[in-house]
Enzyme design. Structure first.
Site, PDB file in Angstrom:
ATOM      1  CE1 TYR A 140      50.943  38.234  34.389  1.00 55.22           C
ATOM      2  CE2 TYR A 140      50.972  35.843  34.201  1.00 55.22           C
ATOM      3  CZ  TYR A 140      51.319  37.002  34.883  1.00 55.22           C
ATOM      4  OH  TYR A 140      52.040  36.919  36.048  1.00 55.22           O
ATOM      5  CE  LYS A 189      45.186  44.203  47.944  1.00 56.13           C
ATOM      6  NZ  LYS A 189      45.770  44.006  49.286  1.00 56.13           N
ATOM      7  CG  ASP A 221      47.512  41.624  50.934  1.00 56.08           C
ATOM      8  OD1 ASP A 221      46.525  40.872  50.778  1.00 56.08           O
ATOM      9  OD2 ASP A 221      47.402  42.813  51.296  1.00 56.08           O
TER      10      ASP A 221
END
Ligand code: NAD
Length: 354
Positions: A140, A189, A221
């Protein structure tokens, strides 16, 4: 000892929910012989109306001079087309105070099990997760842009985390886990992303300083799946900015109403912004039907994290539990067989239970 609290009521239901929260804090002050001083300041649409600025410099200065900050919510259709939107004021407040940690507890209250969207046998095991989300780094805030490619216009964003940014949020998570069940699941991840590899390496290094805390790692995930499959397995869930944005909404929503969930944004010092996770709910503002519990529980977080007043914080949480167990409900959590009451009544009954 007395504590100076800046109160930013904001827009929509902001004034009514903060009024009830302060009613409860006054009851805490009485019971525990504490002194809380309140300074009311402008932010959001209310500040645009008065000063044509969603975050006047005087509000920033007063916030920096206070011991902690209670915020209602900002925004509303009246200012949707304004150049300086109310929400910009809130983002500027967080960045000007260097609030890099966002804490979002997702708790399923025993009395509200029927409000849980999960199967009863999963809800039965309970949900008590503290999402610790990094708030001022990552994708962001990374570089972004557009360029031409052989397949037409392309756009890119950058996930960038420094060792220092990861280390400071990791330490926050370990400190918090130490006051809970001493278990951290760090979300990443790392099977794909370089930034996640550094995230994981740094977490392992920091964990060396906290031998009594159990650290494990989970791919994002899988984490999304596990929050629905068995949320009872989580204690502290540590995430980057974007992963936390998504997972904290998921974690909070499985517990029931948005009107129940508090949050804290913290930096290096004890100064923090405490606010409900919901917005200004203009559709129900001024009708005495909003749920003030998220804001009341945000004050409990303030007592715990800004003031180290754990007993007082626990008194608020216990009062909320007692009132829910007795069957009092605002309309968002009302189910058959319970007693429907308004915003002000809920504040008074919880204050009474303190
Ligand atoms: P919202 O959270 O204000 O409302 C979503 C729904 O939840 C509405 O139906 C509302 O009535 C209900 N709701 C919210 N809080 C409740 C409470 N305490 N008790 C009972 N019901 C409650 O989200 P929105 O409608 O998307 O946004 C409204 C405004 O709030 C917008 O201007 C938005 O930008 C702003 N907003 C501000 C913040 C903030 O101040 N931190 C956060 C989110 C949205």
């Amino acid at each position: 000892m007395s504590y100076n609290i800046a109160v930013l009521q904001g827009d929509g239901i902001g004034p009514e929910i903060t009024t009830e929260a302060i009613k409860v804090l006054d009851a805490v002050a009485n019971r525990f012989n504490r002194k809380f001083n309140y300074k009311y300041l402008d932010i959001g649409g209310a500040a645009i109306d008065k000063f044509e600025n969603s975050l006047p410099q005087s509000t920033i200065d007063e916030c920096k001079n206070s011991d902690s900050i209670l915020l209602g919510a900002v925004g509303g259709p009246k200012w949707d087309c304004a150049a300086d939107r109310p929400e910009k004021g809130l983002l500027r407040l967080r960045s000007s105070l260097g609030l890099f940690t966002n804490l979002r507890p997702a708790v399923l209250h025993g009395a509200l099990k029927e409000a849980c969207v999960l199967k009863p046998e999963i809800a039965e095991k309970g949900i008590d997760i503290m999402v610790v989300r990094e708030l001022t780094g990552g994708i962001y805030f990374g570089e972004r842009g557009r360029k031409q490619s052989s397949l037409g216009e392309a756009a890119w964003d950058t996930e960038l985390y420094s060792y220092g940014e990861i280390k400071r949020i990791a330490k926050v998570a370990f400190e918090i886990a130490g006051k809970r069940k001493k278990k951290i699941v760090s979300v990443d991840k790392a099977n794909v992303l370089e930034s996640s590899k550094l995230w994981r390496e740094t977490l392992i290094e920091v964990s060396g300083g906290y031998p009594d805390i159990e650290l494990s790692h989970m791919y994002v995930d899988n984490a999304a799946m596990q929050i629905i499959k068995d949320p009872s397995q989580f204690d502290v869930l540590l995430t980057s900015n974007m992963f936390g944005d998504i997972l904290s909404d998921e974690a909070s929503q499985v517990t029931g109403s948005i009107g129940m969930l508090p949050s804290a944004s913290l930096g290096e010092s004890k100064l923090g912004v405490y606010e409900p996770i919901h917005g200004s709910a203009p559709d129900i503002a001024g009708q005495n039907i909003s749920n003030p519990i998220a804001t009341i529980l945000s004050l409990a977080m303030m007592l715990k994290y800004s003031f180290d007043l754990t007993e007082e914080a626990n008194a608020i949480e216990l009062a909320v539990t007692k009132v829910l167990t007795e069957g009092y409900r605002t309309s968002d959590i009302f189910t058959g067989g319970t007693k429907k009451i308004g915003t002000a009544e809920m504040g008074s009954i919880i204050a009474g239970a303190i």
